[in-house]
Design an enzyme around this catalytic site. Structure first.
Site, mmCIF file in Angstrom:
data_model
loop_
_atom_site.group_PDB
_atom_site.id
_atom_site.type_symbol
_atom_site.label_atom_id
_atom_site.label_comp_id
_atom_site.label_asym_id
_atom_site.label_seq_id
_atom_site.Cartn_x
_atom_site.Cartn_y
_atom_site.Cartn_z
ATOM 1 N N GLU A 108 0.823 -1.369 -0.218
ATOM 2 C CA GLU A 108 -0.170 0.133 0.286
ATOM 3 C C GLU A 108 0.837 1.429 0.472
ATOM 4 O O GLU A 108 0.746 2.439 -0.937
ATOM 5 C CB GLU A 108 -0.744 -0.342 1.241
ATOM 6 C CG GLU A 108 -1.766 1.710 1.323
ATOM 7 C CD GLU A 108 -3.229 1.536 2.377
ATOM 8 O OE1 GLU A 108 -3.160 2.124 2.276
ATOM 9 O OE2 GLU A 108 -2.750 0.609 3.136
ATOM 10 N N ASP B 22 -1.071 -4.933 3.269
ATOM 11 C CA ASP B 22 -1.534 -3.855 3.442
ATOM 12 C C ASP B 22 -0.731 -3.900 5.387
ATOM 13 O O ASP B 22 -1.368 -4.841 5.727
ATOM 14 C CB ASP B 22 -2.826 -4.269 3.792
ATOM 15 C CG ASP B 22 -3.422 -2.429 3.967
ATOM 16 O OD1 ASP B 22 -3.082 -1.742 4.829
ATOM 17 O OD2 ASP B 22 -4.850 -2.305 3.530
ATOM 18 N N ILE C 132 -1.272 -1.864 7.474
ATOM 19 C CA ILE C 132 -2.494 -1.346 8.334
ATOM 20 C C ILE C 132 -3.727 -1.297 7.987
ATOM 21 O O ILE C 132 -3.676 -0.548 7.574
ATOM 22 C CB ILE C 132 -1.914 -0.062 9.179
ATOM 23 C CG1 ILE C 132 -0.218 -0.075 10.170
ATOM 24 C CG2 ILE C 132 -3.129 0.344 10.158
ATOM 25 C CD1 ILE C 132 0.142 0.696 11.474
ATOM 26 N N ASP C 133 -4.852 -2.493 8.076
ATOM 27 C CA ASP C 133 -5.580 -2.101 7.091
ATOM 28 C C ASP C 133 -6.232 -1.121 8.813
ATOM 29 O O ASP C 133 -6.756 -2.321 9.704
ATOM 30 C CB ASP C 133 -6.709 -3.125 7.023
ATOM 31 C CG ASP C 133 -7.714 -2.830 6.165
ATOM 32 O OD1 ASP C 133 -7.778 -2.527 5.211
ATOM 33 O OD2 ASP C 133 -8.341 -3.773 6.764
ATOM 34 N N THR D 16 -6.131 2.346 9.145
ATOM 35 C CA THR D 16 -5.511 3.583 9.650
ATOM 36 C C THR D 16 -6.431 3.877 10.310
ATOM 37 O O THR D 16 -6.108 4.558 11.523
ATOM 38 C CB THR D 16 -4.887 3.914 8.368
ATOM 39 O OG1 THR D 16 -4.189 2.464 8.176
ATOM 40 C CG2 THR D 16 -3.657 5.277 9.141
ATOM 41 N N ASP E 138 -5.855 -4.916 -0.014
ATOM 42 C CA ASP E 138 -7.094 -4.610 1.263
ATOM 43 C C ASP E 138 -8.610 -5.778 0.995
ATOM 44 O O ASP E 138 -8.608 -6.655 1.630
ATOM 45 C CB ASP E 138 -8.410 -3.362 0.740
ATOM 46 C CG ASP E 138 -7.877 -2.571 0.830
ATOM 47 O OD1 ASP E 138 -7.166 -1.726 2.482
ATOM 48 O OD2 ASP E 138 -7.829 -1.744 0.245
#
Length: 288
Positions: free
Chosen positions: A81, A101, A103-104, A106, A231
């Site tokens: 990402e 990803d 940190i999905d 954020t 994602d």
């Protein structure tokens, strides 16, 4: 904690066993960093919009994952990402490819709202082989491996078998575009589904964890425009291995780079939702 298996029994390995184990180890390490940082002060920046946030922890976690994987698997390719936000191209080739990803959720992370996850997907020959998603605060490890099932902390996952939209709990996310035309379409889509009798629509702020709820059978379907490949990659394997369906909002096969998806426990449910939706155009990940 077991990576996968039914009733604590890990399934047999496979051709990508070393890669899968590396993903699990890195998800745990990343989760430790995120849990610690959750309660600390954060430096927050924006990307495509005021609602599209990034923190220093996103960069730290992505660097950890990519550096470790590049060292262990130097011939592999990577889509991540924050690298994409910095201008790296999102191209899925036949080569072994990691889709990350860091940190999905954020925005959740910035506000200390605990629905936050690390997501690591892996594809070979443009086919998704496995996915690893770690819910950092609840310490839940979701995994799916092609042909080997989907699990959460060693317990097998099964989607709901609901086919009736009037009995369904749906999940979605708003997406980063907040201009009036986009918001109008977003709210109109939600209104259409509620008018069709859906029990409810939930927005939890983490698409990967919403999709894990679908895989676990605690929700019946998910839809979104503006969902990126990082994602979706890991969660797609988990949902499919839990018996669910992931498809394009047009009703056709999933296109990982299309930034749009419908997922459900049954094909009947997925088709009903796809037919109700108006398209919101977010472009493609591989054309940015």
């Amino acid at each position: 904690m077991k990576a996968s298996g039914e009733d604590g029994e890990a399934p047999a390995g496979g051709p990508w066993e070393e890669c899968f184990e590396a993903a699990v180890q890195l998800a745990f390490r990343a989760g430790q960093i995120i849990r610690k940082a959750l309660s600390e002060e954060k430096r927050v920046s924006t990307k495509t919009s005021a609602a599209d946030l990034v923190t220093e922890t996103d960069h730290v976690v992505e660097a950890l994952i990519l550096q470790e994987l590049q060292t262990r698997f130097p011939s592999h390719r990577f889509i991540a990402e924050e690298a994409a936000a910095a201008g790296a191209k999102c191209v899925l080739t036949p080569s072994p490819t990691w889709i990350v990803d860091p940190i999905d959720g954020t925005c959740n992370f910035v506000h200390r709202f605990p629905t936050v996850a690390v997501s690591i997907g892996f594809a070979v020959n443009q086919e998704l082989e496995f996915g690893v998603i770690y819910h950092c605060t609840e310490e839940r490890l979701y995994t799916g491996r092609r042909g080997q099932g989907a699990f959460c902390n060693g317990q097998r996952l099964r989607v709901s078998g609901e086919t009736d939209l009037s009995k369904a709990l749906l999940l979605t996310e708003i997406g980063p575009k907040r201009d009036p035309a986009t918001l109008k379409l977003f709210l109109s889509n939600m209104e259409r589904l509620l008018h069709a009798g859906a029990h409810g629509v939930r927005v939890i702020g983490s698409s990967t964890l919403a999709l894990c709820h679908l895989a676990a059978g605690t929700a019946d379907a998910y839809y979104q425009f503006g969902l990126h490949c990082w994602d979706l990659a890991a969660a797609t394997v988990i949902i499919r291995e839990a018996g669910g369906v992931v498809m394009d909002t047009s009703g056709g096969p999933l296109d990982l780079m299309s930034c749009r998806v419908v997922a459900a426990g049954t094909r009947e449910m997925a088709v009903l939702i796809a037919q109700a939706l108006q398209t919101i155009n977010y472009g493609r990940d591989d054309e940015r």
